[in-house]
Design a protein around this motif. Structure first.
Motif, PDB file in Angstrom:
ATOM      1  N   THR A 167      -0.611  -2.534  -4.095  1.00 32.30           N
ATOM      2  CA  THR A 167      -0.406  -3.794  -3.815  1.00 32.30           C
ATOM      3  C   THR A 167       0.111  -4.186  -2.548  1.00 32.30           C
ATOM      4  O   THR A 167      -0.174  -5.038  -1.728  1.00 32.30           O
ATOM      5  N   ALA A 168       1.049  -3.483  -2.109  1.00 29.25           N
ATOM      6  CA  ALA A 168       1.658  -3.665  -0.811  1.00 29.25           C
ATOM      7  C   ALA A 168       0.546  -3.467   0.476  1.00 29.25           C
ATOM      8  O   ALA A 168       0.552  -4.333   1.294  1.00 29.25           O
ATOM      9  N   SER A 169      -0.288  -2.746   0.176  1.00 26.13           N
ATOM     10  CA  SER A 169      -1.403  -2.656   1.245  1.00 26.13           C
ATOM     11  C   SER A 169      -2.249  -3.557   1.086  1.00 26.13           C
ATOM     12  O   SER A 169      -2.782  -3.941   2.100  1.00 26.13           O
ATOM     13  N   SER A 170      -2.543  -3.977  -0.144  1.00 29.41           N
ATOM     14  CA  SER A 170      -3.530  -5.068  -0.330  1.00 29.41           C
ATOM     15  C   SER A 170      -2.864  -6.237   0.292  1.00 29.41           C
ATOM     16  O   SER A 170      -3.870  -7.032   1.187  1.00 29.41           O
ATOM     17  N   LYS A 171      -1.772  -6.685   0.365  1.00 30.99           N
ATOM     18  CA  LYS A 171      -1.151  -7.929   1.132  1.00 30.99           C
ATOM     19  C   LYS A 171      -1.325  -7.694   2.577  1.00 30.99           C
ATOM     20  O   LYS A 171      -1.725  -8.806   3.257  1.00 30.99           O
ATOM     21  N   ALA A 172      -1.111  -6.405   2.912  1.00 26.95           N
ATOM     22  CA  ALA A 172      -1.407  -6.274   4.516  1.00 26.95           C
ATOM     23  C   ALA A 172      -2.832  -6.516   4.899  1.00 26.95           C
ATOM     24  O   ALA A 172      -3.168  -6.839   6.098  1.00 26.95           O
ATOM     25  N   ILE A 173      -3.548  -5.939   4.089  1.00 28.74           N
ATOM     26  CA  ILE A 173      -5.227  -5.813   4.558  1.00 28.74           C
ATOM     27  C   ILE A 173      -5.595  -7.261   4.334  1.00 28.74           C
ATOM     28  O   ILE A 173      -6.285  -7.912   4.964  1.00 28.74           O
ATOM     29  N   SER A 227      -4.393   4.258   0.540  1.00 27.27           N
ATOM     30  CA  SER A 227      -3.266   3.460   1.521  1.00 27.27           C
ATOM     31  C   SER A 227      -2.233   3.432   0.224  1.00 27.27           C
ATOM     32  O   SER A 227      -2.663   2.457  -0.718  1.00 27.27           O
ATOM     33  N   TYR A 228      -1.459   4.304   0.123  1.00 33.25           N
ATOM     34  CA  TYR A 228      -0.204   4.283  -0.608  1.00 33.25           C
ATOM     35  C   TYR A 228       1.116   4.703   0.233  1.00 33.25           C
ATOM     36  O   TYR A 228       1.348   6.069   0.319  1.00 33.25           O
ATOM     37  N   LEU A 229       1.615   4.053   0.760  1.00 35.36           N
ATOM     38  CA  LEU A 229       2.410   4.141   2.042  1.00 35.36           C
ATOM     39  C   LEU A 229       4.145   3.804   1.431  1.00 35.36           C
ATOM     40  O   LEU A 229       4.415   2.968   0.639  1.00 35.36           O
ATOM     41  N   GLU A 230       4.956   4.485   2.039  1.00 38.59           N
ATOM     42  CA  GLU A 230       6.612   4.295   1.703  1.00 38.59           C
ATOM     43  C   GLU A 230       6.741   3.119   2.828  1.00 38.59           C
ATOM     44  O   GLU A 230       7.453   1.939   2.151  1.00 38.59           O
ATOM     45  N   GLU A 231       6.407   2.994   3.853  1.00 43.07           N
ATOM     46  CA  GLU A 231       6.909   1.845   4.919  1.00 43.07           C
ATOM     47  C   GLU A 231       5.379   1.164   5.088  1.00 43.07           C
ATOM     48  O   GLU A 231       4.746   1.033   6.419  1.00 43.07           O
ATOM     49  N   THR A 232       4.840   0.315   4.360  1.00 45.60           N
ATOM     50  CA  THR A 232       3.443  -0.298   4.429  1.00 45.60           C
ATOM     51  C   THR A 232       3.490  -1.330   5.359  1.00 45.60           C
ATOM     52  O   THR A 232       2.809  -1.214   6.136  1.00 45.60           O
ATOM     53  N   PHE A 233       4.502  -2.085   5.460  1.00 49.66           N
ATOM     54  CA  PHE A 233       4.609  -3.064   6.219  1.00 49.66           C
ATOM     55  C   PHE A 233       4.899  -2.704   7.739  1.00 49.66           C
ATOM     56  O   PHE A 233       3.794  -3.178   8.472  1.00 49.66           O
ATOM     57  N   GLU A 234       5.362  -1.652   8.103  1.00 50.43           N
ATOM     58  CA  GLU A 234       5.818  -1.223   9.411  1.00 50.43           C
ATOM     59  C   GLU A 234       4.318  -0.610   9.829  1.00 50.43           C
ATOM     60  O   GLU A 234       3.642  -0.684  10.977  1.00 50.43           O
TER      61      GLU A 234
END
Length: 127
Positions: A71-77, A33-40
């Motif tokens: 890190t962004a994915s970690s916050k969503a998880i 999980s390394y996304l450009e639009e992680t939040f969406e």
């Protein structure tokens, strides 16, 4: 309520494979999980889980098989884990399993940190 099925891919960014099944309550995220639009991306999953919890009120088995997440994915998880914890506190059944390579001590420590941050029990399963 429909299912969510997303085929993972690795290009410039890594999109995990997602299978959330409304009939069985089995929800799985796998890959990297390394996304450009992680939040969406993750907001769709959070919205689906919220709807499932509110409408279906059935047990959930959350299987995470991520081998890498940023890190962004970690916050969503973390937000997903907190949602599942709240469901448990309200009397719902949510089992959380995290599958990782037995040699990947870094992933094990990341998952243990997520467990502490969300104050939720995560079953660590090696493969």
């Amino acid at each position: 309520m429909g299912n969510i099925e997303i085929k993972g891919e690795k290009t410039e960014f890594f999109i995990p494979t997602v299978n959330f099944n409304a009939e069985t309550g089995i929800c799985e995220i796998a890959g990297e999980s390394y996304l450009e639009e992680t939040f969406e991306f993750y907001q769709k999953l959070i919205d689906w889980l919220t709807q499932y919890i509110n409408e279906e009120k059935k047990p959930i088995i959350f299987n995470c098989k991520l081998t890498y997440f940023n890190t962004a994915s970690s916050k969503a998880i973390l937000e997903i884990l907190r949602l599942l914890k709240n469901y448990q506190q309200e009397g719902g059944h949510a089992q959380i399993n995290w599958f990782y390579h037995e040699w990947d001590d870094d992933m094990k420590m990341e998952v243990e940190d997520l467990s502490l941050d969300a104050d939720v029990s995560i079953n660590l399963v090696t493969f």
